[in-house]
Design a protein around this motif. Structure first.
Motif, PDB file in Angstrom:
ATOM      1  N   LEU A   1       0.830  -1.199   0.000  1.00 29.04           N
ATOM      2  CA  LEU A   1       0.000   0.000   0.000  1.00 29.04           C
ATOM      3  C   LEU A   1       0.870   1.257   0.000  1.00 29.04           C
ATOM      4  CD1 LEU A   1      -2.677  -1.112   2.633  1.00 29.04           C
ATOM      5  CD2 LEU A   1      -3.046  -0.823   0.174  1.00 29.04           C
ATOM      6  N   VAL A   2       0.421   2.264  -0.734  1.00 30.74           N
ATOM      7  CA  VAL A   2       1.157   3.532  -0.828  1.00 30.74           C
ATOM      8  C   VAL A   2       0.634   4.474   0.247  1.00 30.74           C
ATOM      9  CG1 VAL A   2       1.725   5.506  -2.292  1.00 30.74           C
ATOM     10  CG2 VAL A   2       1.478   3.219  -3.302  1.00 30.74           C
ATOM     11  N   ILE A   3       1.524   4.901   1.127  1.00 30.48           N
ATOM     12  CA  ILE A   3       1.173   5.769   2.248  1.00 30.48           C
ATOM     13  C   ILE A   3       1.658   7.178   1.942  1.00 30.48           C
ATOM     14  CG2 ILE A   3       1.441   6.156   4.732  1.00 30.48           C
ATOM     15  CD1 ILE A   3       2.252   3.125   4.847  1.00 30.48           C
ATOM     16  N   GLY A   4       0.808   8.168   2.199  1.00 31.84           N
ATOM     17  CA  GLY A   4       1.259   9.537   1.951  1.00 31.84           C
ATOM     18  C   GLY A   4       0.163  10.555   2.158  1.00 31.84           C
ATOM     19  N   ASP A   5       0.477  11.778   1.799  1.00 33.45           N
ATOM     20  CA  ASP A   5      -0.487  12.879   1.823  1.00 33.45           C
ATOM     21  C   ASP A   5      -1.610  12.557   0.846  1.00 33.45           C
ATOM     22  OD1 ASP A   5      -1.835  15.342   1.376  1.00 33.45           O
ATOM     23  OD2 ASP A   5      -0.031  16.484   1.846  1.00 33.45           O
ATOM     24  N   GLY A   6      -2.835  12.711   1.288  1.00 32.00           N
ATOM     25  CA  GLY A   6      -3.970  12.404   0.433  1.00 32.00           C
ATOM     26  C   GLY A   6      -4.037  13.232  -0.827  1.00 32.00           C
ATOM     27  N   MET A   7      -3.362  14.372  -0.856  1.00 28.89           N
ATOM     28  CA  MET A   7      -3.349  15.226  -2.035  1.00 28.89           C
ATOM     29  C   MET A   7      -2.372  14.723  -3.091  1.00 28.89           C
ATOM     30  SD  MET A   7      -5.623  17.540  -1.553  1.00 28.89           S
ATOM     31  CE  MET A   7      -5.209  18.696  -2.869  1.00 28.89           C
ATOM     32  N   GLU A   8      -1.502  13.791  -2.731  1.00 29.29           N
ATOM     33  CA  GLU A   8      -0.519  13.272  -3.675  1.00 29.29           C
ATOM     34  C   GLU A   8      -1.128  12.143  -4.506  1.00 29.29           C
ATOM     35  OE1 GLU A   8       2.665  11.987  -1.205  1.00 29.29           O
ATOM     36  OE2 GLU A   8       3.243  14.024  -0.599  1.00 29.29           O
ATOM     37  N   PRO A   9      -0.979  12.173  -5.826  1.00 27.60           N
ATOM     38  CA  PRO A   9      -1.520  11.114  -6.681  1.00 27.60           C
ATOM     39  C   PRO A   9      -0.980   9.744  -6.280  1.00 27.60           C
ATOM     40  CG  PRO A   9      -0.787  12.977  -8.002  1.00 27.60           C
ATOM     41  CD  PRO A   9      -0.292  13.233  -6.604  1.00 27.60           C
ATOM     42  N   GLY A  10      -1.845   8.760  -6.296  1.00 25.77           N
ATOM     43  CA  GLY A  10      -1.420   7.401  -5.989  1.00 25.77           C
ATOM     44  C   GLY A  10      -1.498   7.023  -4.529  1.00 25.77           C
ATOM     45  N   THR A  11      -1.720   7.976  -3.646  1.00 25.13           N
ATOM     46  CA  THR A  11      -1.808   7.661  -2.220  1.00 25.13           C
ATOM     47  C   THR A  11      -3.017   6.770  -1.956  1.00 25.13           C
ATOM     48  OG1 THR A  11      -0.703   9.672  -1.472  1.00 25.13           O
ATOM     49  CG2 THR A  11      -2.182   8.627   0.087  1.00 25.13           C
ATOM     50  N   GLN A  12      -2.794   5.695  -1.188  1.00 23.75           N
ATOM     51  CA  GLN A  12      -3.875   4.783  -0.817  1.00 23.75           C
ATOM     52  C   GLN A  12      -4.224   4.862   0.673  1.00 23.75           C
ATOM     53  OE1 GLN A  12      -1.532   1.507  -2.689  1.00 23.75           O
ATOM     54  NE2 GLN A  12      -3.541   0.817  -3.434  1.00 23.75           N
ATOM     55  N   VAL A  13      -3.245   5.220   1.487  1.00 23.72           N
ATOM     56  CA  VAL A  13      -3.445   5.333   2.936  1.00 23.72           C
ATOM     57  C   VAL A  13      -2.917   6.687   3.388  1.00 23.72           C
ATOM     58  CG1 VAL A  13      -2.984   4.338   5.209  1.00 23.72           C
ATOM     59  CG2 VAL A  13      -3.193   2.837   3.206  1.00 23.72           C
ATOM     60  N   GLY A  14      -3.781   7.494   3.957  1.00 25.25           N
ATOM     61  CA  GLY A  14      -3.389   8.811   4.425  1.00 25.25           C
ATOM     62  C   GLY A  14      -3.059   8.807   5.905  1.00 25.25           C
ATOM     63  N   PRO A  15      -3.029   9.969   6.522  1.00 26.02           N
ATOM     64  CA  PRO A  15      -2.724  10.069   7.945  1.00 26.02           C
ATOM     65  C   PRO A  15      -3.939   9.774   8.801  1.00 26.02           C
ATOM     66  CG  PRO A  15      -3.119  12.240   7.057  1.00 26.02           C
ATOM     67  CD  PRO A  15      -3.190  11.295   5.884  1.00 26.02           C
ATOM     68  N   LEU A  16      -3.700   9.556  10.073  1.00 22.78           N
ATOM     69  CA  LEU A  16      -4.783   9.549  11.038  1.00 22.78           C
ATOM     70  C   LEU A  16      -5.283  10.971  11.232  1.00 22.78           C
ATOM     71  CD1 LEU A  16      -3.178   7.008  13.487  1.00 22.78           C
ATOM     72  CD2 LEU A  16      -5.400   6.701  12.399  1.00 22.78           C
ATOM     73  N   ALA A  17      -6.413  11.123  11.874  1.00 17.61           N
ATOM     74  CA  ALA A  17      -7.059  12.432  11.946  1.00 17.61           C
ATOM     75  C   ALA A  17      -6.363  13.396  12.896  1.00 17.61           C
ATOM     76  CB  ALA A  17      -8.517  12.278  12.364  1.00 17.61           C
ATOM     77  N   ASN A  18      -5.756  12.873  13.952  1.00 19.41           N
ATOM     78  CA  ASN A  18      -5.186  13.758  14.967  1.00 19.41           C
ATOM     79  C   ASN A  18      -4.185  13.001  15.828  1.00 19.41           C
ATOM     80  OD1 ASN A  18      -6.864  12.332  16.958  1.00 19.41           O
ATOM     81  ND2 ASN A  18      -8.561  13.489  16.071  1.00 19.41           N
ATOM     82  N   GLU A  19      -3.553  13.722  16.713  1.00 15.19           N
ATOM     83  CA  GLU A  19      -2.545  13.137  17.596  1.00 15.19           C
ATOM     84  C   GLU A  19      -3.155  12.104  18.532  1.00 15.19           C
ATOM     85  OE1 GLU A  19       1.273  12.519  18.804  1.00 15.19           O
ATOM     86  OE2 GLU A  19       0.765  14.114  17.384  1.00 15.19           O
ATOM     87  N   ARG A  20      -4.398  12.314  18.950  1.00 13.43           N
ATOM     88  CA  ARG A  20      -5.061  11.351  19.841  1.00 13.43           C
ATOM     89  C   ARG A  20      -5.147   9.983  19.196  1.00 13.43           C
ATOM     90  NH1 ARG A  20      -8.688  15.374  19.486  1.00 13.43           N
ATOM     91  NH2 ARG A  20     -10.286  14.002  18.599  1.00 13.43           N
ATOM     92  N   GLN A  21      -5.447   9.963  17.907  1.00 14.51           N
ATOM     93  CA  GLN A  21      -5.544   8.692  17.206  1.00 14.51           C
ATOM     94  C   GLN A  21      -4.189   7.977  17.162  1.00 14.51           C
ATOM     95  OE1 GLN A  21      -8.875   8.005  17.213  1.00 14.51           O
ATOM     96  NE2 GLN A  21      -8.695   7.247  15.116  1.00 14.51           N
ATOM     97  N   LEU A  22      -3.125   8.744  16.957  1.00 10.32           N
ATOM     98  CA  LEU A  22      -1.787   8.156  16.955  1.00 10.32           C
ATOM     99  C   LEU A  22      -1.471   7.514  18.301  1.00 10.32           C
ATOM    100  CD1 LEU A  22       0.583  10.701  15.142  1.00 10.32           C
ATOM    101  CD2 LEU A  22       0.164   8.328  14.501  1.00 10.32           C
ATOM    102  N   GLU A  23      -1.762   8.217  19.348  1.00 12.23           N
ATOM    103  CA  GLU A  23      -1.482   7.707  20.687  1.00 12.23           C
ATOM    104  C   GLU A  23      -2.293   6.454  20.977  1.00 12.23           C
ATOM    105  OE1 GLU A  23      -2.371  11.067  23.094  1.00 12.23           O
ATOM    106  OE2 GLU A  23      -0.544  12.165  22.544  1.00 12.23           O
ATOM    107  N   LYS A  24      -3.536   6.433  20.501  1.00 11.14           N
ATOM    108  CA  LYS A  24      -4.377   5.264  20.721  1.00 11.14           C
ATOM    109  C   LYS A  24      -3.827   4.051  19.992  1.00 11.14           C
ATOM    110  CE  LYS A  24      -9.072   3.506  19.985  1.00 11.14           C
ATOM    111  NZ  LYS A  24     -10.402   3.772  19.413  1.00 11.14           N
ATOM    112  N   MET A  25      -3.390   4.217  18.729  1.00 10.80           N
ATOM    113  CA  MET A  25      -2.849   3.090  17.971  1.00 10.80           C
ATOM    114  C   MET A  25      -1.607   2.519  18.652  1.00 10.80           C
ATOM    115  SD  MET A  25      -5.020   2.765  15.595  1.00 10.80           S
ATOM    116  CE  MET A  25      -6.225   3.600  16.659  1.00 10.80           C
ATOM    117  N   ALA A  26      -0.714   3.399  19.061  1.00  6.06           N
ATOM    118  CA  ALA A  26       0.508   2.948  19.718  1.00  6.06           C
ATOM    119  C   ALA A  26       0.186   2.184  20.999  1.00  6.06           C
ATOM    120  CB  ALA A  26       1.406   4.142  20.011  1.00  6.06           C
ATOM    121  N   ALA A  27      -0.788   2.671  21.761  1.00  2.00           N
ATOM    122  CA  ALA A  27      -1.148   2.014  23.014  1.00  2.00           C
ATOM    123  C   ALA A  27      -1.775   0.640  22.767  1.00  2.00           C
ATOM    124  CB  ALA A  27      -2.112   2.902  23.801  1.00  2.00           C
TER     125      ALA A  27
END
Length: 479
Positions: free
Chosen positions: A314-340
């Motif tokens: 899967l291609v991960i990147g900024d959603g504005m970049e052509p070809g991106t399939q997986v973008g970022p999480l919505a916020n820092e809280r989501q990042l912390e939750k995934m790591a936990a």
């Protein structure tokens, strides 16, 4: 700071676009790079009072607007959404992070809902019931229930408001909508289409603010007759209590933890490849997403190997970049939750087959992650991850698979893959979920009901069922 592609942000009350002025504001962040897109005005208590008064005053005007006229306005709004699809999709990707291709599709589907319910407005009918006394006429009419308070999250900022707005407006209800504060511009763009299509001033209000404060103010008001909410189970419980205090009906579309039953006779390559694409679409921040992949033991190793390969491609990147399939999480809280969640699972013995950590770049990126050997005591086996984590688990018999699939209180979506018609029938009957896909992951359509069972909520959006929550039955017996 305001980016050139991003719209200015407002409240929309009594037909007026209200800028921040001296109101408090909150920053809207681009999750792909952490920059500030704009400042969102938060409604004051006076703003909410005005929204309520306006919704109450505009309701009889809109309720008494003939269905053809309501339908005409809604169809014109849908056409404007399509004309502006590229701009609205850009707003969505900037503020929510999903790939631009997904945002474009979402805008088109939001427009579809307005078109669908425009036609449903023409089909609000009743019936004449033969009386058991001579000279009596008995009628049953369905009429708009009243002003609606609707609450939507940030992950689908076009289609989730569209489901609620289109059905409520078609029924003849006025609406106060509070979208997610992380992705406000998309909902405002839809509101502008409705406004320019000729929706009478005051029929729709858009407000933002501290969620608990806004929901408490709106739901407890005697003006509001109906509540609609999409979001988490804990918040759904809270809003249900507030609605119950006023004996107000509430529609709830809450969380999920979608099981996928993959039987050994299925097309394993297709189930795995499409499963990875489905799981990580929207960076896993989708309530109906497949999360727990339950694979019959003889096919388990093949499935897991292909799933991991597809995930790593899967291609991960900024959603504005052509070809991106997986973008970022919505916020820092989501990042912390995934790591936990990953740390908790690994500490208890789970194996990380791929991914498992934050990506070292600006923005809120987390690697698409596949976990195996996850013990039942791990949090992720009980909590909706709502992020890019997939769980692999083998099962033996159909009974075993159904027991695990139905174990949780969540019952929003479920999936199954098999080449056996008998198995397909059995799992279709046996799975506890409001929406089930057999040999496919794409199960949502405008003409079909969207909703869950158990703690995933009650009531349906979409399809002919979607307008019913915004109508009330009136029996008239006349001599």
């Amino acid at each position: 700071m305001q980016t050139q592609q991003y719209d200015s942000l407002y409240l929309f009350i009594n037909g007026q676009w209200l800028s921040a002025g001296d109101r408090e504001t909150s920053a809207v962040i681009n999750p792909a790079n952490g920059t500030t897109l704009g400042r969102l005005p938060l409604a004051t208590n006076a703003d909410l009072d005005q929204a309520l008064i306006t919704a109450g005053e505009s309701f009889p005007v809109w309720r008494n607007t003939v269905p053809d006229d309501r339908a005409r306005i809604m169809k014109k709004a849908a056409a404007l959404m399509r004309e502006r699809a590229e701009h609205i999709a850009t707003l969505m990707t900037l503020e929510e992070g999903k790939p631009l291709s997904e945002s474009r599709d979402e805008v088109q589907r939001a427009a579809d809902y307005f078109e669908w319910f425009a036609e449903e407005a023409r089909r609000i009918d009743g019936r004449v019931v033969p009386a058991n006394r001579p000279g009596v006429q008995q009628l049953v009419k369905r009429q708009a229930i009243g002003p609606v308070a609707a609450f939507t999250p940030w992950n689908f900022p076009a289609i989730t408001p569209a489901r609620k707005l289109s059905a409520a407006l078609a029924a003849g209800c006025s609406v106060i909508l509070k979208p997610g504060e992380e992705s406000p511009a998309t909902a405002l763009a839809l509101a502008r289409c409705l406004d320019e299509a000729g929706l009478p001033k005051g029929v729709l209000q858009i407000v933002f603010g501290v969620p608990d404060k806004v929901s408490s103010k709106l739901i407890t008001s005697p003006i509001i007759r109906k509540v609609a909410f999409t979001g988490s189970v804990p918040v759904g419980r809270l809003l249900s209590e507030r609605a119950a205090a006023g004996v107000k009906p509430i529609s709830l579309e809450l969380g999920g933890h979608g099981p996928v039953l993959v039987f050994e006779d299925a097309d394993i390559e297709e189930a795995a490849t499409n499963g990875a694409a489905n799981r990580f679409r929207g960076t896993g921040q989708i309530c109906i997403s497949s999360t727990r992949f339950l694979v019959q033991r003889n096919a388990y190793e093949r499935f897991v190997q292909r799933f991991v390969e597809a995930t790593e491609n899967l291609v991960i990147g900024d959603g504005m970049e052509p070809g991106t399939q997986v973008g970022p999480l919505a916020n820092e809280r989501q990042l912390e939750k995934m790591a936990a969640l990953v740390e908790d699972a690994v500490t208890q013995g789970a194996t990380v087959l791929t991914g498992g950590k934050r990506i070292n770049r600006s923005g809120f990126f987390f690697e698409p992650t596949v976990l195996a050997n996850v013990p039942m005591s791990a949090r992720i086996m009980h909590e909706e991850p709502f992020g890019p984590i997939a769980i692999m688990r083998p099962f033996d018999t159909i009974k075993d698979g159904l027991e695990e699939a139905n174990r949780l209180p969540y019952a929003l979506s479920a999936y199954a893959f098999t080449s056996s018609a008998r198995t397909a029938l059995d799992v279709g009957d046996g799975l506890e979920a409001g929406m089930i896909g057999i040999n496919q992951y794409r199960i949502i359509a405008t003409e079909l009901p969207f909703g869950g069972m158990k703690e995933s909520g009650h009531g349906s959006e979409g399809g002919r069922e979607g307008i019913a929550p915004y109508l009330t039955n009136k029996f008239i017996s006349q001599i």
